[in-house]
Design an enzyme around this catalytic site. Structure first.
Site, PDB file in Angstrom:
ATOM      1  N   LYS A 153      48.332   5.898 -16.580  1.00 57.90           N
ATOM      2  CA  LYS A 153      48.276   6.672 -17.817  1.00 57.90           C
ATOM      3  C   LYS A 153      48.835   8.087 -17.648  1.00 57.90           C
ATOM      4  CE  LYS A 153      44.719   4.207 -20.386  1.00 57.90           C
ATOM      5  NZ  LYS A 153      43.377   4.253 -21.009  1.00 57.90           N
ATOM      6  N   ARG A 171      40.202  -1.826 -15.587  1.00 56.38           N
ATOM      7  CA  ARG A 171      41.252  -2.445 -16.404  1.00 56.38           C
ATOM      8  C   ARG A 171      42.592  -1.925 -15.902  1.00 56.38           C
ATOM      9  NH1 ARG A 171      44.414  -1.608 -20.927  1.00 56.38           N
ATOM     10  NH2 ARG A 171      44.654  -3.417 -22.324  1.00 56.38           N
TER      11      ARG A 171
END
Length: 283
Positions: free
Chosen positions: A228, A262
């Site tokens: 991210k 995740r």
């Protein structure tokens, strides 16, 4: 040494033990997810990705057909369902006993995936905020529910995220929603702090520094920091170059109590889980 509390969630009638952290592999049947390496659109690409996730040791496959990256295009419910139908058909042909979660904020889409394909878990980035029917649908389907904290929508969340008190607001948000779900009879609830969703880089690292405090809810904790912007913008690199940074943050999250990671890179995450658990077992 602290003795870990055994945690279970009911997935399709079987208990999944989360007392040892698990890895959730991302399967995006989208053309526009932020990390190009996660995008699969053709039958061949989807099949290859499913086989990779399973062979590398993920306990859960998280399938999504709506890109939730900042400023992503809105996709109709019909288009989301069509993408998911293709992906789930291939997924279950290859791995019929897979534990699958569907990444959707739409109640009708969630219902279709559970009723038509036996998907085990609903993963909602909006925690019911983008579909008023979601909580009632989850209760009726009697499946585990992952709810994430997000300020705004995928189209607006990164424009001007602001909090007077980040931790207080996130904790009150979850406390209110957990109570709503409990009142409806939902048994298995998993929390996701929502790294990168309606948060600045400073907000993300503030959440990370206090991640262990989510134990107050006594619920399983899922974290998704894989490749991210809180990694690649900090280091001035691309998402494609952010694997090492992801591994570092995954390690910190595990040490602070994360139960599910995740991730896009399953093999590396599984290895990270094993190393952290070995260290904890010998501490």
């Amino acid at each position: 040494m602290e003795i870990p509390t055994t945690k279970y969630i009911n997935v399709n009638g079987s208990l999944l033990d989360l007392s040892k952290s698990r890895v959730m592999g991302v399967l995006n049947v989208t053309p526009d997810s932020f990390y190009a390496g996660s995008r699969t659109q053709t039958e061949v690409e989807i099949a290859r990705r499913v086989k990779q996730i399973v062979s590398e040791g993920a306990a859960i496959i998280d399938i999504g057909a709506y890109s939730s990256r900042p400023n992503a295009d809105n996709v109709s419910a019909w288009e989301e369902m069509e993408r998911l139908r293709m992906g789930l058909k291939i997924l279950f042909e290859i791995q019929p006993d897979a534990v699958v979660s569907v990444d959707t904020f739409r109640a009708d889409v969630a219902r279709m995936c559970v009723e038509e394909y036996g998907v085990a878990i609903i993963n909602d980035i909006a925690a019911g905020e983008m579909d008023a029917d979601m909580f009632h649908t989850v209760a009726a389907l009697n499946v585990p529910y992952i709810m994430m904290h997000m300020q705004g929508t995928p189209q607006s969340m990164q424009q001007h995220p602001h909090y007077d008190n980040l931790l207080k607001e996130v904790f009150l948000y979850f406390a209110r929603k957990v109570q709503q779900l409990r009142d409806l009879g939902v048994k298995d609830i998993i929390l996701d702090p929502g790294f990168g969703f309606g948060k600045t880089m400073e907000h993300n690292y503030e959440l990370l520094s206090h991640l262990e405090e989510f134990r107050i809810f006594e619920l399983p904790l899922l974290v998704g920091v894989s490749r991210k912007s809180m990694i690649y913008r900090l280091l001035d690199i691309t998402p494609q170059e952010a694997l090492n940074g992801t591994t570092v943050l995954d390690t910190i999250c595990l040490l602070k109590g994360a139960d599910i990671l995740r991730v896009h890179d399953v093999k590396e995450a599984v290895e990270t889980v094993r190393i952290v658990q070995a260290m904890q077992n010998n501490s």
